[in-house]
Motif scaffolding. Sequence first.
Motif, short mmCIF file in Angstrom:
data_model
loop_
_atom_site.label_atom_id
_atom_site.label_comp_id
_atom_site.label_asym_id
_atom_site.label_seq_id
_atom_site.Cartn_x
_atom_site.Cartn_y
_atom_site.Cartn_z
N PRO A 56 1.95 -14.31 28.02
CA PRO A 56 2.41 -15.68 28.30
C PRO A 56 2.98 -16.30 27.03
O PRO A 56 2.59 -15.92 25.91
N PRO A 57 3.89 -17.26 27.15
CA PRO A 57 4.50 -17.87 25.96
C PRO A 57 3.51 -18.65 25.10
O PRO A 57 3.83 -18.96 23.94
N ASP A 58 2.34 -18.95 25.63
CA ASP A 58 1.35 -19.70 24.85
C ASP A 58 0.29 -18.79 24.23
O ASP A 58 -0.79 -19.26 23.85
N ILE A 59 0.59 -17.49 24.11
CA ILE A 59 -0.34 -16.53 23.50
C ILE A 59 0.38 -15.77 22.38
O ILE A 59 1.48 -15.25 22.58
N LEU A 60 -0.24 -15.71 21.21
CA LEU A 60 0.22 -14.86 20.10
C LEU A 60 -0.89 -13.89 19.74
O LEU A 60 -2.08 -14.23 19.81
N VAL A 61 -0.51 -12.67 19.35
CA VAL A 61 -1.50 -11.69 18.91
C VAL A 61 -1.04 -11.07 17.59
O VAL A 61 0.17 -11.02 17.29
N ASN A 62 -2.00 -10.62 16.81
CA ASN A 62 -1.69 -9.96 15.53
C ASN A 62 -2.74 -8.90 15.24
O ASN A 62 -3.95 -9.14 15.41
N PHE A 63 -2.30 -7.72 14.84
CA PHE A 63 -3.18 -6.63 14.42
C PHE A 63 -3.07 -6.46 12.90
O PHE A 63 -1.97 -6.54 12.34
N TYR A 64 -4.20 -6.17 12.26
CA TYR A 64 -4.16 -5.87 10.83
C TYR A 64 -5.43 -5.13 10.41
O TYR A 64 -6.44 -5.11 11.15
N ILE A 65 -5.36 -4.53 9.23
CA ILE A 65 -6.50 -3.82 8.64
C ILE A 65 -7.17 -4.73 7.62
O ILE A 65 -6.49 -5.37 6.80
N SER B 84 -4.90 1.65 -7.06
CA SER B 84 -5.20 0.23 -6.87
C SER B 84 -4.32 -0.35 -5.77
O SER B 84 -4.79 -1.15 -4.94
N ARG B 85 -3.06 0.06 -5.74
CA ARG B 85 -2.17 -0.41 -4.68
C ARG B 85 -2.61 0.10 -3.31
O ARG B 85 -2.55 -0.64 -2.32
N ALA B 86 -3.04 1.36 -3.27
CA ALA B 86 -3.53 1.91 -2.00
C ALA B 86 -4.74 1.14 -1.51
O ALA B 86 -4.83 0.77 -0.33
N ARG B 87 -5.68 0.89 -2.40
CA ARG B 87 -6.89 0.15 -2.02
C ARG B 87 -6.56 -1.28 -1.61
O ARG B 87 -7.08 -1.78 -0.61
N ASN B 88 -5.66 -1.92 -2.36
CA ASN B 88 -5.31 -3.30 -2.05
C ASN B 88 -4.62 -3.43 -0.70
O ASN B 88 -4.76 -4.46 -0.02
N ARG B 89 -3.87 -2.42 -0.30
CA ARG B 89 -3.21 -2.50 1.00
C ARG B 89 -4.22 -2.53 2.15
O ARG B 89 -3.96 -3.10 3.20
N LEU B 90 -5.38 -1.90 1.93
CA LEU B 90 -6.41 -1.88 2.97
C LEU B 90 -7.35 -3.09 2.87
O LEU B 90 -7.91 -3.52 3.88
N THR B 91 -7.53 -3.60 1.67
CA THR B 91 -8.49 -4.69 1.48
C THR B 91 -7.85 -6.07 1.54
O THR B 91 -8.57 -7.07 1.67
N THR B 92 -6.52 -6.14 1.46
CA THR B 92 -5.85 -7.43 1.43
C THR B 92 -4.75 -7.47 2.48
O THR B 92 -3.62 -7.05 2.22
N PRO B 93 -5.06 -7.97 3.68
CA PRO B 93 -4.02 -8.07 4.71
C PRO B 93 -2.90 -9.01 4.28
O PRO B 93 -3.10 -9.91 3.45
N ALA B 94 -1.73 -8.81 4.85
CA ALA B 94 -0.59 -9.66 4.53
C ALA B 94 -0.81 -11.07 5.07
O ALA B 94 -1.40 -11.27 6.13
N THR B 95 -0.33 -12.06 4.32
CA THR B 95 -0.34 -13.43 4.80
C THR B 95 0.96 -13.67 5.57
O THR B 95 2.04 -13.47 5.04
#
Length: 297
Positions: A195-204, A164-175
């Motif tokens: 540039p300082p006015d750009i933020l990026v984030n990667f997640y599953i 369940s923890r393994a599945r939740n790590r893929l189905t529930t990205p961190a806030t």
Amino acid sequence: MGSGIVSNLLKMGHTVTVWNRTAEKEEEFKWLLQEEVHIVLKQLQDILKEASQRFALPASGLGGAVKQENFVLSASGTDQVKGVLTLQGDALCQADVSLKMPRNNQLLHFAFREDKQWKLQQIQDARNHVNQAIYLLMNRDVNYQFKTGSEVLKLMDAVMLQLSRARNRLTTPATLTLPEIASSGLAKMFTPALPPDILVNFYINLNKLCLTVYQLHVLQPSTTKNVKLAGGSILHNPGAIFEFGNQRYEVSHVHKVECVVPWLNDALVFFTVSLQLCQQLKDKISVFSSYWNYRPY
């Protein structure tokens, strides 16, 4: 029939004969513990080993090296962000991204530095939980015999917890809060620098690898009175305000693009099938709860 019906029949003068099938049930339960449990455990081991292998795909002829896979980012109805991501196991080893600025249609292009990789913690955690489930299933002598249903139930609960923890790590990205994204180190991965006015984030998210690009504008001190700062979220909306480096920013535009990673989908299917097998075995054990020779807990 139940005891109440039997009692009424006896009161009415009828003769009632009762057959005790406890011994037969105990033999069935003994077979379940000695035979079927081991069959199911072997099935679970085989399925989870397949799942574990999905997280580290060996390239043929390279002595077990993890192969690189390229994925094209896309989003329906927008072409503001385009890009190609290169995934190697649990690491993003290359990201080539183009961003069209909404105000002036200026095209920005940035890519990972050659000496940088970005570890995807969700994939790492999911793989670790799968390997822990495999360890629980194999951590006994090959000739070991279970003696009680309680013993099997506790093992299944422990395995199901890891799955369940393994599945939740893929189905529930961190806030994450926007300051957490700003300080994550991703901005230092790119050349030229973001540039300082750009933020990026990667997640599953499930079977998808997602990229979110936030465009910001600086808020003047005179406009930041009584402003509520944004909290944690998987995806922040335009208008979110945050403070970073003694400066307040507002999100002006949000762009989300994604790509499907087929082997993540395979892993999720393996998790679901394994959890179903565990639950089915627990249900069978529970049927015999009235016939156990030992207390279940």
